[in-house]
Design a protein around this motif. Sequence first.
Motif, PDB file in Angstrom:
ATOM      1  N   SER A  68       0.839  -1.209   0.000  1.00 56.22           N
ATOM      2  CA  SER A  68       0.000   0.000   0.000  1.00 56.22           C
ATOM      3  C   SER A  68       0.864   1.245   0.000  1.00 56.22           C
ATOM      4  N   ILE A  69       1.886   1.255   0.859  1.00 52.56           N
ATOM      5  CA  ILE A  69       2.740   2.444   0.958  1.00 52.56           C
ATOM      6  C   ILE A  69       3.416   2.702  -0.376  1.00 52.56           C
ATOM      7  N   PHE A  70       3.986   1.642  -0.953  1.00 53.47           N
ATOM      8  CA  PHE A  70       4.712   1.779  -2.213  1.00 53.47           C
ATOM      9  C   PHE A  70       3.790   2.316  -3.306  1.00 53.47           C
ATOM     10  N   THR A  71       2.609   1.689  -3.432  1.00 52.39           N
ATOM     11  CA  THR A  71       1.685   2.124  -4.487  1.00 52.39           C
ATOM     12  C   THR A  71       1.219   3.551  -4.251  1.00 52.39           C
ATOM     13  N   GLY A  72       0.888   3.870  -2.988  1.00 54.68           N
ATOM     14  CA  GLY A  72       0.409   5.215  -2.674  1.00 54.68           C
ATOM     15  C   GLY A  72       1.437   6.267  -3.044  1.00 54.68           C
ATOM     16  N   ILE A  73       2.697   6.036  -2.665  1.00 56.28           N
ATOM     17  CA  ILE A  73       3.740   7.021  -2.965  1.00 56.28           C
ATOM     18  C   ILE A  73       3.967   7.103  -4.471  1.00 56.28           C
ATOM     19  N   THR A  74       3.930   5.949  -5.160  1.00 55.30           N
ATOM     20  CA  THR A  74       4.129   5.966  -6.609  1.00 55.30           C
ATOM     21  C   THR A  74       3.047   6.799  -7.293  1.00 55.30           C
ATOM     22  N   GLY A  84       1.243   9.127  -5.978  1.00 52.71           N
ATOM     23  CA  GLY A  84       1.468  10.523  -5.612  1.00 52.71           C
ATOM     24  C   GLY A  84       2.515  11.162  -6.512  1.00 52.71           C
ATOM     25  N   CYS A  85       3.626  10.435  -6.759  1.00 53.85           N
ATOM     26  CA  CYS A  85       4.688  10.971  -7.620  1.00 53.85           C
ATOM     27  C   CYS A  85       4.193  11.142  -9.050  1.00 53.85           C
ATOM     28  N   ILE A  86       3.375  10.184  -9.515  1.00 51.80           N
ATOM     29  CA  ILE A  86       2.833  10.299 -10.875  1.00 51.80           C
ATOM     30  C   ILE A  86       1.973  11.550 -10.994  1.00 51.80           C
ATOM     31  N   ILE A  87       1.151  11.807  -9.943  1.00 52.81           N
ATOM     32  CA  ILE A  87       0.310  13.013  -9.967  1.00 52.81           C
ATOM     33  C   ILE A  87       1.179  14.256 -10.082  1.00 52.81           C
ATOM     34  N   ILE A  88       2.265  14.286  -9.306  1.00 55.03           N
ATOM     35  CA  ILE A  88       3.168  15.447  -9.349  1.00 55.03           C
ATOM     36  C   ILE A  88       3.723  15.645 -10.751  1.00 55.03           C
ATOM     37  N   LEU A  89       4.181  14.545 -11.367  1.00 59.55           N
ATOM     38  CA  LEU A  89       4.785  14.673 -12.691  1.00 59.55           C
ATOM     39  C   LEU A  89       3.739  15.044 -13.738  1.00 59.55           C
ATOM     40  N   LEU A  90       2.529  14.526 -13.573  1.00 67.17           N
ATOM     41  CA  LEU A  90       1.456  14.891 -14.507  1.00 67.17           C
ATOM     42  C   LEU A  90       1.177  16.388 -14.441  1.00 67.17           C
ATOM     43  N   VAL A  91       1.100  16.898 -13.199  1.00 69.97           N
ATOM     44  CA  VAL A  91       0.859  18.332 -13.046  1.00 69.97           C
ATOM     45  C   VAL A  91       1.981  19.115 -13.699  1.00 69.97           C
ATOM     46  N   ALA A  92       3.235  18.654 -13.507  1.00 73.12           N
ATOM     47  CA  ALA A  92       4.370  19.345 -14.123  1.00 73.12           C
ATOM     48  C   ALA A  92       4.264  19.314 -15.641  1.00 73.12           C
ATOM     49  N   ALA A  93       3.733  18.215 -16.172  1.00 71.10           N
ATOM     50  CA  ALA A  93       3.649  18.095 -17.624  1.00 71.10           C
ATOM     51  C   ALA A  93       2.561  18.996 -18.199  1.00 71.10           C
ATOM     52  N   PHE A  94       1.464  19.191 -17.435  1.00 70.24           N
ATOM     53  CA  PHE A  94       0.324  19.915 -17.997  1.00 70.24           C
ATOM     54  C   PHE A  94       0.284  21.388 -17.604  1.00 70.24           C
ATOM     55  N   ASP A  95       0.959  21.750 -16.533  1.00 70.07           N
ATOM     56  CA  ASP A  95       0.909  23.134 -16.066  1.00 70.07           C
ATOM     57  C   ASP A  95       2.146  23.868 -16.570  1.00 70.07           C
ATOM     58  N   GLU A  96       1.924  24.928 -17.363  1.00 71.63           N
ATOM     59  CA  GLU A  96       3.091  25.579 -17.954  1.00 71.63           C
ATOM     60  C   GLU A  96       3.891  26.382 -16.938  1.00 71.63           C
ATOM     61  N   ILE A 112      -1.457  11.240  -0.740  1.00 70.31           N
ATOM     62  CA  ILE A 112      -0.759   9.954  -0.579  1.00 70.31           C
ATOM     63  C   ILE A 112      -1.329   9.192   0.614  1.00 70.31           C
ATOM     64  N   ILE A 113      -1.557   9.922   1.724  1.00 66.44           N
ATOM     65  CA  ILE A 113      -2.109   9.252   2.902  1.00 66.44           C
ATOM     66  C   ILE A 113      -3.475   8.646   2.583  1.00 66.44           C
ATOM     67  N   ALA A 114      -4.323   9.432   1.878  1.00 65.47           N
ATOM     68  CA  ALA A 114      -5.658   8.927   1.532  1.00 65.47           C
ATOM     69  C   ALA A 114      -5.552   7.710   0.622  1.00 65.47           C
ATOM     70  N   LEU A 115      -4.613   7.766  -0.333  1.00 62.04           N
ATOM     71  CA  LEU A 115      -4.431   6.615  -1.229  1.00 62.04           C
ATOM     72  C   LEU A 115      -4.022   5.380  -0.436  1.00 62.04           C
ATOM     73  N   ILE A 116      -3.163   5.601   0.561  1.00 57.07           N
ATOM     74  CA  ILE A 116      -2.712   4.453   1.356  1.00 57.07           C
ATOM     75  C   ILE A 116      -3.888   3.839   2.117  1.00 57.07           C
ATOM     76  N   VAL A 117      -4.760   4.703   2.664  1.00 54.14           N
ATOM     77  CA  VAL A 117      -5.947   4.163   3.347  1.00 54.14           C
ATOM     78  C   VAL A 117      -6.791   3.373   2.369  1.00 54.14           C
ATOM     79  N   TYR A 118      -7.004   3.985   1.179  1.00 48.85           N
ATOM     80  CA  TYR A 118      -7.819   3.323   0.156  1.00 48.85           C
ATOM     81  C   TYR A 118      -7.238   1.960  -0.185  1.00 48.85           C
ATOM     82  N   LEU A 119      -5.923   1.924  -0.401  1.00 48.84           N
ATOM     83  CA  LEU A 119      -5.302   0.659  -0.795  1.00 48.84           C
ATOM     84  C   LEU A 119      -5.340  -0.355   0.335  1.00 48.84           C
ATOM     85  N   SER A 120      -5.166   0.135   1.565  1.00 43.10           N
ATOM     86  CA  SER A 120      -5.113  -0.837   2.658  1.00 43.10           C
ATOM     87  C   SER A 120      -6.491  -1.422   2.945  1.00 43.10           C
ATOM     88  N   ALA A 121      -7.547  -0.802   2.352  1.00 43.18           N
ATOM     89  CA  ALA A 121      -8.875  -1.407   2.516  1.00 43.18           C
ATOM     90  C   ALA A 121      -8.956  -2.740   1.797  1.00 43.18           C
TER      91      ALA A 121
END
Lengths: 394, 336
Positions: free
Chosen positions: A25-31, A33-45, A364-373
Amino acid sequence: MYNRRALSPLLKNEGMKSLSASLLSIFTGITVGCIIILLVAAFDEKITFSSGLEAVRLILFGIFSKGRDTAGNLIFGFGSNNIGDLLFRATPIIMTGLSVAFAFKTGLFNIGASGQYLTGTAATLIVALSLPEALPSFIRWLFAFLSGMTAGALWGTVPGFLKARFKINEVISCIMTNWIAANLVTWIFESSSFRNGSQSGKIGYIMPTSMKGISTAKLGLELLFPSSQVNAGIFVAVLFAIIVYVILFKTIFGFENRVCGSNAHAAEYAGINGKRKTVLSMAFAGALSGGGASLYWLSGNTEFFWSTYQALPQEGFNGIPVALLASNNPLGVIFTGCFMSSLEVAGQQIKDLTAYNEYITDIIIALIVYLSAFSFVIGQLVFARKKREREGEK
Amino acid sequence: MTFLIQQTIIYAVPLMLIALAGVFAERSGIVNLALEGMMIFGAFTGVLFINIMQKSGAFQKENAMSLMLLTMLICALSGLIFSLLLSFASVNLKANQTVTGTALNMLSPALVLFLINVIANQNVLSMAEGDASAWFMIRKQALGFDATKNYGFFPETFFFKTYPADYICIALFIILSVILYKTRFGLRLRASGENPHAADSLGINVSKMRYLGTGISGALSSLGGFVYVLTTANCSATGDVAGFGFLALAVMIFGNWRPLSIAVTSLLFGVFKCIAAAYSTLDLNGDGRYLLAELGISTNFYRMLPYIITLVVLAFTSKNSRAPKAAGIPYDKSKR
């Protein structure tokens, strides 16, 4: 009296499976989260890709961040103030994590940790600020702490009682009591003299307890972690983790709680009074949440924003991932609590140092909760497949 | 009186729509604790869509109503997609629905605040130009009526200065309630939440019904979230609806999972909410005295009253509660 050995198979240990599920869960949640960051970097000028990469580095190693050097590059290293802040922030969520974990072990989902935390906050602050200053500050600290725990326990008893007496689902009654607490606490402080009127612009806050000379002892921690907020509260939290562990695993009371949590029917058949267990367990869980609030607000350097009727404290909800990741093991809660607060510290670094904001760590924390369900289910599937493969080889 | 009724409608309409959203999920067998999260998500997508459309110049003030309709559609769609997170976890992975719902309640505000901060560099996202009442409210001048003239109780209360979005929501509420009770689909949905094994044995696809129920739930709560911020927060998203989704949960329970009782309950809770928001300036009978303010009961009391009432009612009625029997339990064919 029932035969304890006969009930023991209910409680078989799934330690390894749950550990791998938590790590997954932790690994997936952080991954993600990082993807979201990079997506924002890609789309936000406005945000460059390299600043996105910096944010990713801060998520992974934010706890070792030491700001930027003169050339503007991020520098990393062991910063004692970050570690100290981590321990300070971990203190309340270890306590709420213990609260959620203890209730889980009895088969109850304590989503009401936020409300218990709030009532604990109110009781602590009122007692700490109104006891006569003639008393030694340690005595006043202790009284405030105990009253925080008591208030939390009372607030936890409400859903416990409603469940035992009227069979109301504790999740629903916890949600209701949470919001009742949010309004009640606002009401209590709204026209009180505890509001900080002496410092300008602080009327929205309650006076910090240090104004009455109460702040948790540091016990030398300030030398170990200079310029951080850490205090001996973390020792109290760890002590409570050990106490909860002993209660759950070394006493009959805890054994019966765990049996109720694993199989309520078996527990009843064996003669365990499940209703009594429900009330007591929720009361104890509430006391832990309330105690967490006391430890946070008695530190002396925190100010409580009293008009809280619109939002519940995050510490209460963060207790859920802390407990889930530790698969409700009280000793594991110490580490998952520190992990959660390290994410919070990283979030602060991201806010201070990059174009992003601290809410990425909440994602990321919310994703971890979601995954740990359901990660436990996935973990079991993986284990089952491995087992099949091994048997196939034979 | 006109003011009180209009304010009550503003609070009651989203409340009943979101409570109905909860009903659709629970009647199909999925506990949707994430009503609050889905509201927040819907409010954000709605405001963002309006903001983008205004900036791009695609819509002017004259055709604001078509913009509103389009936004409501977008909101419902976004909520549908967001609800897949819940239905996938609870139908396919048989996850704990309470934990999943709680996770979505944490995820939605975090995601929304993260994006709002990236987009707007602050914690609030508002309309790009104008305000909600100028664009989306029925106004006398815009329709060519005399702004100073009083047109009688009914037009003044239920037409002028109201939001058409609210009436669309009421229509939706009625249509969906009929669907839930008077159509084959509604019966199948309710069967999946009441006794999935019996439903399955008669050839009903329980998983599909649960996906649909949760999907409708997500669409309705997102739509409700948008209408809520449109009418009460001047169409601005903050990643927070102050527990309104949980209030809707209370309405659903208080209304015993039945649409008609839910409509009545949300009117009652809407009155409380309205009193709490405006009690110091509320002149009930028009004699110039603020009766409620003179009573001296704290606004906090009115705010917590719905939650207390719900708990008390639950305590008295839990024995004959109409809660769907299989709500919250993952459907497992092998268990009988």
